[in-house]
Scaffold this motif. Structure first.
Motif, PDB file in Angstrom:
ATOM      1  N   LEU A  37      -0.692   7.009  -2.072  1.00 37.56           N
ATOM      2  CA  LEU A  37      -2.562   5.867  -3.035  1.00 37.56           C
ATOM      3  C   LEU A  37      -2.956   4.566  -2.634  1.00 37.56           C
ATOM      4  CD1 LEU A  37      -1.625   6.084  -6.764  1.00 37.56           C
ATOM      5  CD2 LEU A  37      -3.278   7.086  -5.812  1.00 37.56           C
ATOM      6  N   PHE A  38      -1.829   3.846  -2.206  1.00 37.78           N
ATOM      7  CA  PHE A  38      -2.583   2.651  -0.943  1.00 37.78           C
ATOM      8  C   PHE A  38      -3.212   3.157   0.372  1.00 37.78           C
ATOM      9  CE2 PHE A  38      -1.089  -0.155   1.482  1.00 37.78           C
ATOM     10  CZ  PHE A  38      -2.051  -1.302   1.487  1.00 37.78           C
ATOM     11  N   LEU A  39      -2.555   4.090   0.907  1.00 36.16           N
ATOM     12  CA  LEU A  39      -2.724   4.397   2.473  1.00 36.16           C
ATOM     13  C   LEU A  39      -3.962   5.481   2.081  1.00 36.16           C
ATOM     14  CD1 LEU A  39      -2.494   4.529   5.005  1.00 36.16           C
ATOM     15  CD2 LEU A  39      -1.342   6.963   4.560  1.00 36.16           C
ATOM     16  N   LEU A  40      -4.519   6.066   0.667  1.00 31.87           N
ATOM     17  CA  LEU A  40      -6.062   6.540   0.543  1.00 31.87           C
ATOM     18  C   LEU A  40      -7.019   5.526  -0.217  1.00 31.87           C
ATOM     19  CD1 LEU A  40      -6.994   8.676  -0.416  1.00 31.87           C
ATOM     20  CD2 LEU A  40      -6.669   8.674  -2.746  1.00 31.87           C
ATOM     21  N   PHE A  41      -6.520   4.132  -0.654  1.00 32.33           N
ATOM     22  CA  PHE A  41      -7.331   3.035  -0.903  1.00 32.33           C
ATOM     23  C   PHE A  41      -7.979   2.640   0.809  1.00 32.33           C
ATOM     24  CE2 PHE A  41      -5.878   3.336  -5.078  1.00 32.33           C
ATOM     25  CZ  PHE A  41      -7.021   3.852  -5.462  1.00 32.33           C
ATOM     26  N   LYS A  42      -6.962   2.774   1.185  1.00 30.14           N
ATOM     27  CA  LYS A  42      -7.087   1.821   3.016  1.00 30.14           C
ATOM     28  C   LYS A  42      -7.912   2.617   3.624  1.00 30.14           C
ATOM     29  CE  LYS A  42      -4.837  -0.916   5.874  1.00 30.14           C
ATOM     30  NZ  LYS A  42      -5.823  -1.895   5.587  1.00 30.14           N
ATOM     31  N   ILE A 100     -13.500   3.773   5.704  1.00 30.06           N
ATOM     32  CA  ILE A 100     -14.742   4.426   6.039  1.00 30.06           C
ATOM     33  C   ILE A 100     -15.490   3.376   5.473  1.00 30.06           C
ATOM     34  CG2 ILE A 100     -16.210   5.607   5.308  1.00 30.06           C
ATOM     35  CD1 ILE A 100     -13.076   8.109   4.240  1.00 30.06           C
ATOM     36  N   PHE A 101     -15.620   2.490   4.318  1.00 35.50           N
ATOM     37  CA  PHE A 101     -17.329   2.214   4.354  1.00 35.50           C
ATOM     38  C   PHE A 101     -17.264   0.798   5.774  1.00 35.50           C
ATOM     39  CE2 PHE A 101     -16.988   4.177   0.039  1.00 35.50           C
ATOM     40  CZ  PHE A 101     -17.906   4.761   0.398  1.00 35.50           C
ATOM     41  N   TRP A 125     -16.190  12.451   6.036  1.00 38.04           N
ATOM     42  CA  TRP A 125     -15.505  11.357   5.499  1.00 38.04           C
ATOM     43  C   TRP A 125     -14.804  11.944   4.509  1.00 38.04           C
ATOM     44  CZ3 TRP A 125     -11.323  12.119   8.786  1.00 38.04           C
ATOM     45  CH2 TRP A 125     -11.307  12.199  10.031  1.00 38.04           C
ATOM     46  N   LEU A 126     -15.624  10.930   3.031  1.00 39.84           N
ATOM     47  CA  LEU A 126     -15.630  10.336   1.875  1.00 39.84           C
ATOM     48  C   LEU A 126     -15.105  11.816   0.958  1.00 39.84           C
ATOM     49  CD1 LEU A 126     -14.713   8.272   0.261  1.00 39.84           C
ATOM     50  CD2 LEU A 126     -17.133   7.984  -0.928  1.00 39.84           C
ATOM     51  N   VAL A 127     -16.315  12.743   1.209  1.00 41.77           N
ATOM     52  CA  VAL A 127     -15.965  13.820   1.052  1.00 41.77           C
ATOM     53  C   VAL A 127     -14.495  14.542   0.982  1.00 41.77           C
ATOM     54  CG1 VAL A 127     -16.600  16.420   0.627  1.00 41.77           C
ATOM     55  CG2 VAL A 127     -18.609  14.286   0.019  1.00 41.77           C
ATOM     56  N   PHE A 128     -14.320  14.831   2.042  1.00 36.41           N
ATOM     57  CA  PHE A 128     -12.927  15.483   3.019  1.00 36.41           C
ATOM     58  C   PHE A 128     -11.760  14.649   2.079  1.00 36.41           C
ATOM     59  CE2 PHE A 128      -9.537  16.416   7.076  1.00 36.41           C
ATOM     60  CZ  PHE A 128      -9.721  17.266   6.124  1.00 36.41           C
ATOM     61  N   VAL A 129     -11.785  13.738   2.360  1.00 41.80           N
ATOM     62  CA  VAL A 129     -11.185  12.560   1.478  1.00 41.80           C
ATOM     63  C   VAL A 129     -11.084  12.686   0.310  1.00 41.80           C
ATOM     64  CG1 VAL A 129      -9.432  10.217   1.331  1.00 41.80           C
ATOM     65  CG2 VAL A 129     -10.210  10.957   3.727  1.00 41.80           C
ATOM     66  N   PHE A 176      -4.617  15.027   0.357  1.00 38.44           N
ATOM     67  CA  PHE A 176      -3.216  14.652   1.489  1.00 38.44           C
ATOM     68  C   PHE A 176      -3.976  15.125   3.291  1.00 38.44           C
ATOM     69  CE2 PHE A 176      -1.557  15.988  -2.630  1.00 38.44           C
ATOM     70  CZ  PHE A 176      -0.657  14.372  -1.913  1.00 38.44           C
ATOM     71  N   LEU A 177      -4.870  16.775   2.942  1.00 39.38           N
ATOM     72  CA  LEU A 177      -4.965  16.818   4.694  1.00 39.38           C
ATOM     73  C   LEU A 177      -6.124  15.868   5.280  1.00 39.38           C
ATOM     74  CD1 LEU A 177      -4.995  19.423   6.886  1.00 39.38           C
ATOM     75  CD2 LEU A 177      -6.785  20.179   5.323  1.00 39.38           C
ATOM     76  N   GLY A 178      -6.828  15.071   4.306  1.00 38.12           N
ATOM     77  CA  GLY A 178      -7.929  14.421   4.689  1.00 38.12           C
ATOM     78  C   GLY A 178      -7.255  13.504   5.309  1.00 38.12           C
ATOM     79  N   VAL A 179      -6.220  12.606   4.338  1.00 37.81           N
ATOM     80  CA  VAL A 179      -5.591  11.042   4.857  1.00 37.81           C
ATOM     81  C   VAL A 179      -5.252  11.438   6.025  1.00 37.81           C
ATOM     82  CG1 VAL A 179      -4.018   9.739   4.621  1.00 37.81           C
ATOM     83  CG2 VAL A 179      -5.262  10.340   2.458  1.00 37.81           C
ATOM     84  N   LEU A 180      -3.939  12.551   6.169  1.00 37.18           N
ATOM     85  CA  LEU A 180      -3.632  13.508   7.496  1.00 37.18           C
ATOM     86  C   LEU A 180      -4.474  13.201   8.475  1.00 37.18           C
ATOM     87  CD1 LEU A 180      -0.284  13.233   9.087  1.00 37.18           C
ATOM     88  CD2 LEU A 180      -1.383  15.869   8.758  1.00 37.18           C
TER      89      LEU A 180
END
Length: 132
Positions: free
Chosen positions: A22-27, A32-33, A46-50, A55-59
């Motif tokens: 979750l921390f990584l996702l918010f970072k 992105i912005f 990128w935002l839609v993908f994430v 999980f795949l989007g972050v990776l």
């Protein structure tokens, strides 16, 4: 045989990994912005993908843009440090916010302490400074 301590360990491990993700996702969303080298459509993609495939989007984001993510963090830290140093320098010199009056009051107090000003002169100059 049931091992409740091992189950608790695994539950804590998965919970810790979930919090890290979750921390990584918010970072990543913040990165992105903050990125200036991407256009609006790139950021939206990128935002839609994430968000759609988290999980795949972050990776994939970390693989594709992980290095430049660190550079943007370093640039932001340097910008904030420079802003803080500029603010400290401005406050120390007495620029803005009435600090000039504080400096003048300090000088008046020093002159009074040296005996170069009488109490009356000090009070008049102090009242004049505080009125301004």
């Amino acid at each position: 045989m049931d091992h409740p301590l091992l189950n608790a360990f695994w539950m804590m491990l998965w919970f810790f990994l979930w919090i890290m993700w979750l921390f990584l996702l918010f970072k990543i969303v913040m990165d992105i912005f903050r990125s200036h080298d991407m256009g609006g459509w790139g950021k939206a993609g990128w935002l839609v993908f994430v968000i759609v495939l988290p999980f795949l989007g972050v990776l994939v984001y970390l693989i594709a843009r992980g290095g430049s993510m660190g550079d943007r963090d370093a640039q932001e830290a340097a910008r904030r440090e420079k802003a803080a140093q500029d603010y400290i320098r401005q406050a120390a010199v007495g620029g803005g916010g009435g600090n000039g009056a504080v400096d003048q009051l300090t000088k008046l107090a020093e002159l009074k302490a040296k005996g170069e000003l009488t109490q009356e002169e000090f009070d008049r100059a102090k009242a004049k400074l505080l009125a301004a």
